[in-house]
Structures are given as C-alpha cells and as structure tokens.
Design a protein around this motif. Structure first.
Motif, PDB file in Angstrom:
ATOM      1  N   GLY A  92      -4.402  -3.183  -9.071  1.00  0.00           N
ATOM      2  CA  GLY A  92      -4.067  -1.838  -9.598  1.00  0.00           C
ATOM      3  C   GLY A  92      -5.097  -1.494 -10.523  1.00  0.00           C
ATOM      4  O   GLY A  92      -6.182  -2.139 -10.747  1.00  0.00           O
ATOM      5  N   PRO A  93      -4.881  -0.476 -11.219  1.00  0.00           N
ATOM      6  CA  PRO A  93      -5.781   0.060 -12.388  1.00  0.00           C
ATOM      7  C   PRO A  93      -6.145  -1.221 -13.206  1.00  0.00           C
ATOM      8  O   PRO A  93      -5.256  -1.843 -13.866  1.00  0.00           O
ATOM      9  N   GLY A  94      -7.344  -1.163 -13.545  1.00  0.00           N
ATOM     10  CA  GLY A  94      -7.709  -2.596 -14.412  1.00  0.00           C
ATOM     11  C   GLY A  94      -8.301  -3.871 -13.635  1.00  0.00           C
ATOM     12  O   GLY A  94      -8.751  -4.670 -14.068  1.00  0.00           O
ATOM     13  N   GLY A  95      -7.939  -3.532 -12.150  1.00  0.00           N
ATOM     14  CA  GLY A  95      -8.445  -4.539 -11.144  1.00  0.00           C
ATOM     15  C   GLY A  95      -7.642  -5.864 -11.148  1.00  0.00           C
ATOM     16  O   GLY A  95      -7.841  -6.763 -10.646  1.00  0.00           O
ATOM     17  N   ARG A  96      -6.197  -5.854 -11.955  1.00  0.00           N
ATOM     18  CA  ARG A  96      -5.271  -6.801 -11.692  1.00  0.00           C
ATOM     19  C   ARG A  96      -4.544  -6.852 -10.549  1.00  0.00           C
ATOM     20  O   ARG A  96      -4.139  -5.680 -10.218  1.00  0.00           O
ATOM     21  N   PRO A  97      -4.226  -8.049  -9.870  1.00  0.00           N
ATOM     22  CA  PRO A  97      -3.165  -8.103  -8.861  1.00  0.00           C
ATOM     23  C   PRO A  97      -1.806  -7.423  -9.091  1.00  0.00           C
ATOM     24  O   PRO A  97      -1.404  -7.628 -10.119  1.00  0.00           O
ATOM     25  N   VAL A  98      -1.628  -6.550  -8.119  1.00  0.00           N
ATOM     26  CA  VAL A  98      -0.102  -6.011  -8.248  1.00  0.00           C
ATOM     27  C   VAL A  98       0.968  -7.085  -7.725  1.00  0.00           C
ATOM     28  O   VAL A  98       0.660  -7.493  -6.661  1.00  0.00           O
ATOM     29  N   THR A  99       1.806  -7.233  -8.299  1.00  0.00           N
ATOM     30  CA  THR A  99       2.893  -8.167  -8.266  1.00  0.00           C
ATOM     31  C   THR A  99       4.346  -7.738  -8.340  1.00  0.00           C
ATOM     32  O   THR A  99       4.945  -8.337  -7.705  1.00  0.00           O
ATOM     33  N   ASP A 100       4.362  -6.484  -8.847  1.00  0.00           N
ATOM     34  CA  ASP A 100       5.764  -5.599  -8.636  1.00  0.00           C
ATOM     35  C   ASP A 100       5.856  -4.402  -7.859  1.00  0.00           C
ATOM     36  O   ASP A 100       4.895  -3.597  -8.069  1.00  0.00           O
ATOM     37  N   TYR A 101       6.593  -4.366  -6.966  1.00  0.00           N
ATOM     38  CA  TYR A 101       6.767  -3.373  -6.091  1.00  0.00           C
ATOM     39  C   TYR A 101       8.154  -2.898  -6.002  1.00  0.00           C
ATOM     40  O   TYR A 101       9.058  -3.894  -6.149  1.00  0.00           O
ATOM     41  N   GLU A 102       8.487  -1.837  -5.724  1.00  0.00           N
ATOM     42  CA  GLU A 102       9.809  -1.247  -5.506  1.00  0.00           C
ATOM     43  C   GLU A 102      10.265  -1.399  -3.826  1.00  0.00           C
ATOM     44  O   GLU A 102       9.139  -1.182  -3.020  1.00  0.00           O
ATOM     45  N   VAL A 103      11.330  -1.759  -3.885  1.00  0.00           N
ATOM     46  CA  VAL A 103      11.949  -1.771  -2.270  1.00  0.00           C
ATOM     47  C   VAL A 103      12.050  -0.543  -1.655  1.00  0.00           C
ATOM     48  O   VAL A 103      12.761   0.409  -2.211  1.00  0.00           O
ATOM     49  N   ALA A 104      11.604  -0.387  -0.481  1.00  0.00           N
ATOM     50  CA  ALA A 104      11.851   0.743   0.274  1.00  0.00           C
ATOM     51  C   ALA A 104      12.181   0.591   1.670  1.00  0.00           C
ATOM     52  O   ALA A 104      11.267  -0.106   2.315  1.00  0.00           O
ATOM     53  N   HIS A 105      12.993   1.027   2.300  1.00  0.00           N
ATOM     54  CA  HIS A 105      13.573   0.704   3.413  1.00  0.00           C
ATOM     55  C   HIS A 105      13.710  -0.886   3.701  1.00  0.00           C
ATOM     56  O   HIS A 105      13.020  -1.460   4.535  1.00  0.00           O
ATOM     57  N   ASP A 106      14.454  -1.480   2.667  1.00  0.00           N
ATOM     58  CA  ASP A 106      14.619  -2.815   2.743  1.00  0.00           C
ATOM     59  C   ASP A 106      13.433  -3.764   2.469  1.00  0.00           C
ATOM     60  O   ASP A 106      13.594  -5.006   2.427  1.00  0.00           O
ATOM     61  N   LYS A 107      12.145  -3.314   2.309  1.00  0.00           N
ATOM     62  CA  LYS A 107      11.156  -4.210   2.006  1.00  0.00           C
ATOM     63  C   LYS A 107      10.180  -3.676   0.933  1.00  0.00           C
ATOM     64  O   LYS A 107      10.242  -2.162   0.856  1.00  0.00           O
ATOM     65  N   LYS A 108       9.450  -4.674   0.165  1.00  0.00           N
ATOM     66  CA  LYS A 108       8.466  -4.271  -0.760  1.00  0.00           C
ATOM     67  C   LYS A 108       7.086  -3.743  -0.325  1.00  0.00           C
ATOM     68  O   LYS A 108       6.615  -2.773  -0.935  1.00  0.00           O
ATOM     69  N   LEU A 109       6.979  -3.996   1.017  1.00  0.00           N
ATOM     70  CA  LEU A 109       5.781  -3.456   1.620  1.00  0.00           C
ATOM     71  C   LEU A 109       5.780  -3.601   3.155  1.00  0.00           C
ATOM     72  O   LEU A 109       6.425  -4.501   3.715  1.00  0.00           O
ATOM     73  N   HIS A 110       5.420  -2.288   3.811  1.00  0.00           N
ATOM     74  CA  HIS A 110       5.167  -2.356   5.240  1.00  0.00           C
ATOM     75  C   HIS A 110       3.635  -2.232   5.631  1.00  0.00           C
ATOM     76  O   HIS A 110       3.040  -1.703   5.419  1.00  0.00           O
ATOM     77  N   LEU A 111       3.586  -3.378   6.775  1.00  0.00           N
ATOM     78  CA  LEU A 111       2.153  -3.410   6.926  1.00  0.00           C
ATOM     79  C   LEU A 111       1.967  -2.830   8.598  1.00  0.00           C
ATOM     80  O   LEU A 111       3.001  -3.571   9.447  1.00  0.00           O
ATOM     81  N   ILE A 112       1.322  -2.108   8.952  1.00  0.00           N
ATOM     82  CA  ILE A 112       1.180  -1.470  10.029  1.00  0.00           C
ATOM     83  C   ILE A 112      -0.302  -1.893  10.537  1.00  0.00           C
ATOM     84  O   ILE A 112      -1.330  -1.663   9.868  1.00  0.00           O
ATOM     85  N   VAL A 113      -0.228  -2.374  11.729  1.00  0.00           N
ATOM     86  CA  VAL A 113      -1.759  -2.975  12.498  1.00  0.00           C
ATOM     87  C   VAL A 113      -1.867  -2.150  13.667  1.00  0.00           C
ATOM     88  O   VAL A 113      -0.988  -2.530  14.502  1.00  0.00           O
ATOM     89  N   VAL A 114      -2.923  -1.592  13.854  1.00  0.00           N
ATOM     90  CA  VAL A 114      -3.093  -0.948  15.332  1.00  0.00           C
ATOM     91  C   VAL A 114      -4.533  -1.333  15.666  1.00  0.00           C
ATOM     92  O   VAL A 114      -5.408  -1.005  14.815  1.00  0.00           O
ATOM     93  N   SER A 115      -4.694  -1.266  16.930  1.00  0.00           N
ATOM     94  CA  SER A 115      -6.130  -1.514  17.361  1.00  0.00           C
ATOM     95  C   SER A 115      -6.744   0.040  17.207  1.00  0.00           C
ATOM     96  O   SER A 115      -6.122   1.103  17.326  1.00  0.00           O
ATOM     97  N   ARG A 116      -8.084   0.018  17.292  1.00  0.00           N
ATOM     98  CA  ARG A 116      -8.649   1.315  17.112  1.00  0.00           C
ATOM     99  C   ARG A 116      -8.365   2.320  18.053  1.00  0.00           C
ATOM    100  O   ARG A 116      -8.599   3.629  17.982  1.00  0.00           O
ATOM    101  N   ASP A 117      -8.185   1.859  19.489  1.00  0.00           N
ATOM    102  CA  ASP A 117      -8.061   2.767  20.505  1.00  0.00           C
ATOM    103  C   ASP A 117      -6.417   3.049  20.742  1.00  0.00           C
ATOM    104  O   ASP A 117      -5.948   3.668  21.683  1.00  0.00           O
ATOM    105  N   LEU A 118      -5.622   2.526  19.672  1.00  0.00           N
ATOM    106  CA  LEU A 118      -4.235   2.741  19.593  1.00  0.00           C
ATOM    107  C   LEU A 118      -3.420   2.295  20.582  1.00  0.00           C
ATOM    108  O   LEU A 118      -2.191   2.615  20.936  1.00  0.00           O
ATOM    109  N   GLY A 119      -3.930   1.204  21.470  1.00  0.00           N
ATOM    110  CA  GLY A 119      -3.464   0.581  22.410  1.00  0.00           C
ATOM    111  C   GLY A 119      -2.479  -0.470  21.958  1.00  0.00           C
ATOM    112  O   GLY A 119      -1.489  -1.037  22.644  1.00  0.00           O
TER     113      GLY A 119
END
Length: 322
Positions: A92-119
């Motif tokens: 976050g601002p100041g370069g410190r690791p972020v450890t506090d997140y708000e829950v959204a749609h049951d999770k603190k973070l959603h990770l999407i990974v897609v191939s560049r060709d979207l396959g």
C-alpha cells in the motif's frame, strides 16, 4: 488613405487581434493567475494558461499499481501443466504489505488468471498469510503469457483491480480468439446469451442456463450470487465493469434459468465473457466471444436499459463481479 479609411483599418485590426485571442483562450481552457510573487521579477509575471486535468478513465486490470497500491508476483519459474504454489503480494501507500481487506462476495480477494489468447480462464481464491503474502495452488496448462487480475478492496480504501503478467516457459503457440457466438456448452450444460455490449454505456446481458434441453431453475448461490461474469477486452485484456442484477434471498431474484448483468464496454472491439455458475455442487464456466460495434447515436441512449441500483453486496465489492 483618408482618415476614415485609416480608422476603419485600425478597427478591423483590433477585431482580428482580440478575436484571435478569444479563440486561443477557448482552445487552451481557463486562464489562471500565476502563483504569488516570490521575487522582484515576479511583479512582471504574465498570467499562465492552464487546462483542466484529463479525466482518469482507465479500465481496471491494465495497471500493476494504482492509488498507491502495487501488485507484485512473487513466484519464479512456472512450468506448464505442473501445480505451482503461486504467491504474490500487495503493498500500500508507503510500501508496506497490505494485510487488512474487506470481504466482498464472500472473499477478501478474487484472483483471475487468463492466458493472453483468452483460451484458459481460472477464478481462484488465495489464502492470505500474516506477512501479507497471498498463496494458492495454480496449474497453468500451457507455455506462454498469462495475465493475473487481483480484485480486492483494502480496508478503508477503494475497490481496485490490479493486473500483472505471468510467464510460463516453453514453446508458445498462440491461438486465435474463438469465434463470436451466443451459445456456449460446458459439461453438458448449454448457456444462451441475450443482449449486447455497447461502448460507452451500461447495457443489459441475460444468460440462460439449461441442461438436456430443460431450463435449470435451481442454480446454487456461489460467492453471494447465482452467477459471476468476468468480461475482458481482447486487444489488451482490459477488465470490464460488471454488475449483477439482484442476489439470492432478495425476494425477486430467481435461481435460474436466467442470470442478468449490466456491463459497460469502454470501446468497440472483441470481448471474451466468462460466466461462473454453480449447479449440483459444482462450479462451471461458460465462455463467449462477442463483438462490440459502433457506438449508437445520442438519440438511441433514451432506449437503453437503465443501470440497476446497487445492492448492498455490490456496494461492498465495488464495480466488478465474478
């Protein structure tokens, strides 16, 4: 030249000068005074022409850093087809690791990974360590370039979607974007798409799920909704804003077969839509390619579908859905 002619020419000259100055002023925007005098020479300072700052309208996922928050992949070499302990952090601002997140749609973070060709598309939910490092077991099937999107809301901050590239070593054979279509099949299910993405404004998209020719009317809630839609622009993988219409238990949203979203495409072009839905205790993903045409005339705006009022869960999650 007599006196009258001279005066006429002089007046015409003044009109040209002031007319030109007015046109230039309109072109460059408002003129504001220079800062207060700080030296003896500043008493002769002329006003400085400035323009209003350009509005920031960059789609999500195109930046690795925004509003002082930075996404950093921490995993080294990744081999195709092999499970990897995928790790990354957010500072976050100041370069410190972020450890506090708000829950959204049951999770603190959603990770999407897609191939560049979207396959290839994966929507996973990593675990957060005490040191602020996220980790998840991830298998990327083929060599090539991938894009990761971290969708989150730091406590006290704004919802963000940051993106970064992930490379998998090996021979890479790029594939063309699948052809545009309105029907997708996955694991025995058929999903039909209705509605159009429209550049520059919100539009309604309805997806209907059926199995063996019969509408599915008992979809199961998944992450607080009956479906999650991720939309990506094919040219640069810009992450679109998508809002689900309603939520389970609100007294009006049915458990299928239709799932409604409102999405806004930032431009014309080809887009890839990924719909996650859950039925019989399993999450499946249906994918579509859609082509977005020319923006409609202004008069057509009055016939557009209205943007729905955000539900409480949408307010928690910001502008995006999964």
């Amino acid at each position: 030249m007599n006196t009258a002619a001279k005066l006429g020419a002089y007046g015409l000259g003044l009109a040209v000068v002031f007319g030109g100055a007015l046109g230039l002023g309109n072109a460059v925007g408002a003129v504001t005074p220079a800062p207060a005098a700080t030296s003896s020479h500043s008493a002769h300072a002329e006003p400085v022409a400035t323009t209003a700052p350009a509005a920031i309208d960059t789609p999500g996922g195109l930046q690795v850093s925004e509003n002082g928050y930075t996404l950093t992949p921490l995993t080294g070499a990744i081999k195709p087809g092999e499970p990897t302990d995928f790790r990354f952090g957010v500072t976050g601002p100041g370069g410190r690791p972020v450890t506090d997140y708000e829950v959204a749609h049951d999770k603190k973070l959603h990770l999407i990974v897609v191939s560049r060709d979207l396959g290839d598309f994966q929507h996973v939910h990593p675990e957060l360590g005490a040191d602020g490092v996220w980790s998840v077991k991830l298998t990327l099937p083929e060599a090539g370039a991938y894009r990761m999107f971290a969708d989150f809301k730091p406590t006290g901050g704004e919802a963000l979607t940051l993106g970064a590239d992930v490379l998998v070593a090996g021979d890479y054979a790029p594939k063309a974007l699948p052809a545009a279509g309105r029907t997708a099949t996955v694991d025995g299910y058929t999903v039909e798409l209705e509605g159009e993405l429209v550049p520059g404004r919100s539009s309604r998209l309805a997806l209907a799920v059926s199995k063996d020719g019969k509408p599915v009317t008992d979809l199961q809630p998944y992450l607080g909704a009956y479906g999650h839609l991720v939309a990506l622009r094919g040219a640069d993988l810009a992450y679109l804003h998508v809002h689900p219409d309603g939520e389970p238990g609100d007294g009006k949203t049915q458990a299928g077969p239709g799932i409604v979203f409102y999405a806004e495409a930032p431009s014309t072009g080809s887009y890839r839509l990924f719909l996650d839905f859950q039925h019989e205790d399993k999450v499946r993903t249906a994918a579509f390619t859609v082509n977005v045409g020319t923006a409609p005339a202004v008069a057509a705006e009055t016939t557009s579908e209205p943007t729905p009022t955000k539900s409480s869960s949408q307010d928690e999650h910001g502008d995006h859905s999964h």
